[in-house]
Design an enzyme around this catalytic site. Structure first.
Site, short mmCIF file in Angstrom:
data_model
loop_
_atom_site.label_atom_id
_atom_site.label_comp_id
_atom_site.label_asym_id
_atom_site.label_seq_id
_atom_site.Cartn_x
_atom_site.Cartn_y
_atom_site.Cartn_z
N ASP A 139 0.82 -1.21 0.00
CA ASP A 139 0.00 0.00 0.00
C ASP A 139 0.85 1.26 0.00
O ASP A 139 0.59 2.22 -0.72
CB ASP A 139 -0.93 -0.03 1.22
CG ASP A 139 -2.00 1.03 1.15
OD1 ASP A 139 -1.68 2.19 1.43
OD2 ASP A 139 -3.14 0.71 0.80
N TRP A 168 -5.89 1.15 0.23
CA TRP A 168 -5.95 0.27 -0.95
C TRP A 168 -5.89 -1.19 -0.54
O TRP A 168 -6.50 -2.06 -1.17
CB TRP A 168 -4.82 0.62 -1.91
CG TRP A 168 -4.86 2.03 -2.38
CD1 TRP A 168 -3.89 2.99 -2.21
CD2 TRP A 168 -5.94 2.69 -3.09
NE1 TRP A 168 -4.31 4.18 -2.77
CE2 TRP A 168 -5.54 4.03 -3.31
CE3 TRP A 168 -7.19 2.27 -3.55
CZ2 TRP A 168 -6.35 4.95 -3.98
CZ3 TRP A 168 -8.00 3.19 -4.21
CH2 TRP A 168 -7.59 4.50 -4.43
N ASP A 169 -5.13 -1.47 0.51
CA ASP A 169 -5.06 -2.83 1.03
C ASP A 169 -6.44 -3.30 1.51
O ASP A 169 -6.87 -4.41 1.20
CB ASP A 169 -4.12 -2.86 2.24
CG ASP A 169 -2.79 -3.50 1.92
OD1 ASP A 169 -2.67 -4.16 0.87
OD2 ASP A 169 -1.87 -3.34 2.74
N LEU A 170 -7.09 -2.46 2.30
CA LEU A 170 -8.42 -2.83 2.81
C LEU A 170 -9.39 -3.02 1.66
O LEU A 170 -10.18 -3.97 1.63
CB LEU A 170 -8.93 -1.75 3.77
CG LEU A 170 -8.20 -1.63 5.11
CD1 LEU A 170 -8.57 -0.33 5.82
CD2 LEU A 170 -8.52 -2.83 6.01
#
Lengths: 406, 406
Positions: A139, A168-170
């Site tokens: 991220d 963005w990871d989530l």
């Protein structure tokens, strides 16, 4: 069904060979919806096992335990052919509710779709990547690449501001499991498996493009950064008389009317509209004149303490919120002022901690809280249950170092 | 099946009565997975219809068109009983693939689950809210409330920094459709419908709690903000000799070794470890000594232009990326250096724009690009197809102002 939880994914089994945020958070959501999530880690833990924040009390990772709540944990020597064989067998076990795997492993050809589909033709694999070409990314590297830090932070400042939230990871995690459930829908109807891939960099690019930001930049060049102002309408933060801070938003004409009314500034803005020849009911005009609007409103906030601001804005149905530090959020929840989504658990290895339920409610009802497993806690149980290994076989695996003692 | 796209949700029909980011982005993802998304708006458009960014060429919203790609658009007078009746009929149409609705409407009792379930007992409704108690909230108000702006921005600065990316909105949208597909899985098996609710504020609280941040703040108090440094390991930005900026990350021992090797700093750090009595292979020690590490590495970056930095870091397999403005991202994609996730379309009402495909790939394959509908473009088509209305009936609806002319 006796013992049924009534959860929508009850019975489904997902093998998770992933670390950090995306895969683990997505699979945790599936678990909260009722699926049996089997997280597979190398003996000693994956690269995220000690990730910060860690508990000062015990040194255990608050991050890892928060991201792996409600899962079963299996710890296997992933470098040994026998350990790899166990993972492949778990991922391709027979049965309508098996044969689903999520992974984020770069350079693990032994866990490729080809290998899995050879064992079970209708396997569903969701493979999370950094870049679509297989290169790693996280991220923190992806976000600067897609232009967001250059839009974030105080107006006029030259230096880009990284976000702290690994957004963005989530988002990638939840996108991955959306794809997984869509593929499952198709498998239930047609019997077909699926190999889905999802790159974090693509999630971020599609994310900024998906709000029109990329098209805007191409047409109009780079937007200047605008501090804490909301883009394209009116919204900004104000300090209150007692040194607190609030965020106030007037996206719609109704919200804008409420804000003018409560602050008693209708006549000021009407006169401004006259003299400037603008219509502040247009959100684009509110954005263009944002500094002027904020300057007119500021004294109202400075003349009141937060309690008064709260009372008056709420009564007027203004869209606003108060800034809090994370410690204040925790303290407020402890004082009973939080949301039902937060509960507490006695997390083995750490102690009592605030923890989240799923934000998805059935009607008004939140699901239960859950704790994270001890690393490898369920190795024997899972290998027995899914692969039918008996005590002697499990003992042999431990003796040969193929699985961690459990 | 002739004409089949092979997409996993082909045939599924979802009625979307939502605006802004969460509902529309989630439903767009379902559409990219093959579902028929019917977006219902009031005549003239919802509150997001003019949302920025807008095209300078035509004044049309780049945001709205980007968030509603590939959908069918129906425009109805939502204040009239007859218009409301049409929406209810669309949402509860019979058939295995119908009876699914996503909405974010506060204060619309006419579209309540009770009303819908009376018409179709197995209806699935996902209702997106601001707060769980029904009060409104938006990403820009929720984020300050859960503590993220106080963690974001330059170290030592007192003022909180709002994020620009509406991360919680995007995450809420994808969480909503994950819940929707889970409920659909259950309906396919058991025939049961579902009423799911999801509050943006809960998504954000569960998000920060889900990485252990809330538990950390309760145990240790507020973490100090640390600028562009990654939390809990080593990662920070560096300026290059030609005035560019890169983000460099050493989360794992391997990445840390690669970074030391390429910069020729092994002996410096070995000596530092000696004199300070620390082991920088521990990520927590790299974080504690982040400023020292950055200061040792900085001259290497300052002595090289971006091209050299790129070549050397890539050859050494360092985890890094280059900062870009949004305009640079767009230009790079136009120059062929982008990702397959971005394509271009001739968007009616705007013209040629960069647009995103779904980041979910089947194997290596991206899905197609799509354009957004004209507001109300499919009103006649959808009401004819789903509700069986004939030309005379549709004409009557237009004449009575119940639907917009199409």
């Amino acid at each position: 069904m006796p013992g049924s939880t009534g959860k929508p994914l009850e019975g489904l089994r997902v093998v998770e060979c992933a670390s950090f945020v995306a895969g683990p958070s997505g699979c945790m959501t599936l678990g909260q919806l009722g699926a049996d999530i089997i997280r597979v880690d190398p003996i000693g833990g994956g690269p995220d096992y000690q990730r910060w924040p860690v508990s000062e009390r015990t040194g255990k990772s608050l991050y890892w335990t928060a991201l792996n709540k409600g899962k079963r944990s299996v710890a296997v020597d992933l470098r040994s052919p026998e350990g790899r064989g166990l993972v492949i067998a778990l991922a391709t076990a027979s049965g309508r509710d098996n044969g689903i795997v999520v992974d984020n492993n770069a350079g693990r050809p032994w866990l490729s779709y080809e290998v899995l589909a050879e064992r079970r033709t209708d396997v569903i694999q969701v493979h999370i990547q950094g870049y679509a070409d297989g290169r790693p990314a996280v991220d923190y590297t992806v976000n600067p690449e897609v232009g967001v830090p250059h839009l974030t932070g105080p107006a006029g400042s030259g230096d880009p501001v990284n976000h702290v939230l690994p957004a963005w990871d989530l988002l990638a995690g939840m996108t991955a499991v959306t794809g997984l459930l869509a593929a499952l829908h198709r498998r239930e109807r047609s019997g077909q498996g699926a190999f889905l891939q999802l790159a974090l960099h693509d999630v971020a690019l599609a994310g900024v493009a998906g709000m029109g930001w990329l098209a805007e930049a191409e047409e109009q060049g780079d937007r200047s950064r605008h501090g804490n102002h909301l883009y394209g309408s009116f919204g900004v933060d104000f300090a209150t008389g007692d040194g607190r801070r609030v965020m106030v938003v007037a996206l719609t004409p109704r919200q804008w009317a409420a804000l003018r009314t409560v602050t008693g500034t209708e006549k000021v803005f009407a006169a401004l509209e006259d003299v400037l020849g603008v219509d502040l009911d247009e959100e684009s005009e509110r954005f263009r004149l944002r500094e002027t609007i904020a300057a007119v409103l500021r004294p109202w906030f400075e003349a009141r303490v937060l309690d008064e601001v709260t009372r008056e804005l709420d009564a007027a149905h203004v869209l606003w919120s108060g800034y809090r530090t994370m410690g204040e959020v925790a303290a407020e929840i402890r004082a009973g002022g939080g949301s039902g989504v937060i509960g507490q658990v006695d997390q083995p290895g750490i102690g009592e901690v605030l923890t989240a339920r799923s934000p998805l409610r059935r009607g008004e009802e939140y699901g239960p809280v859950a704790t994270a497993p001890r690393l490898g806690e369920h190795t024997g149980e899972v290998l027995g249950e899914v692969l039918g290994l008996d005590g002697a076989e499990l003992g042999g695996l431990v003796d040969r170092g193929v699985v961690a003692p459990f």
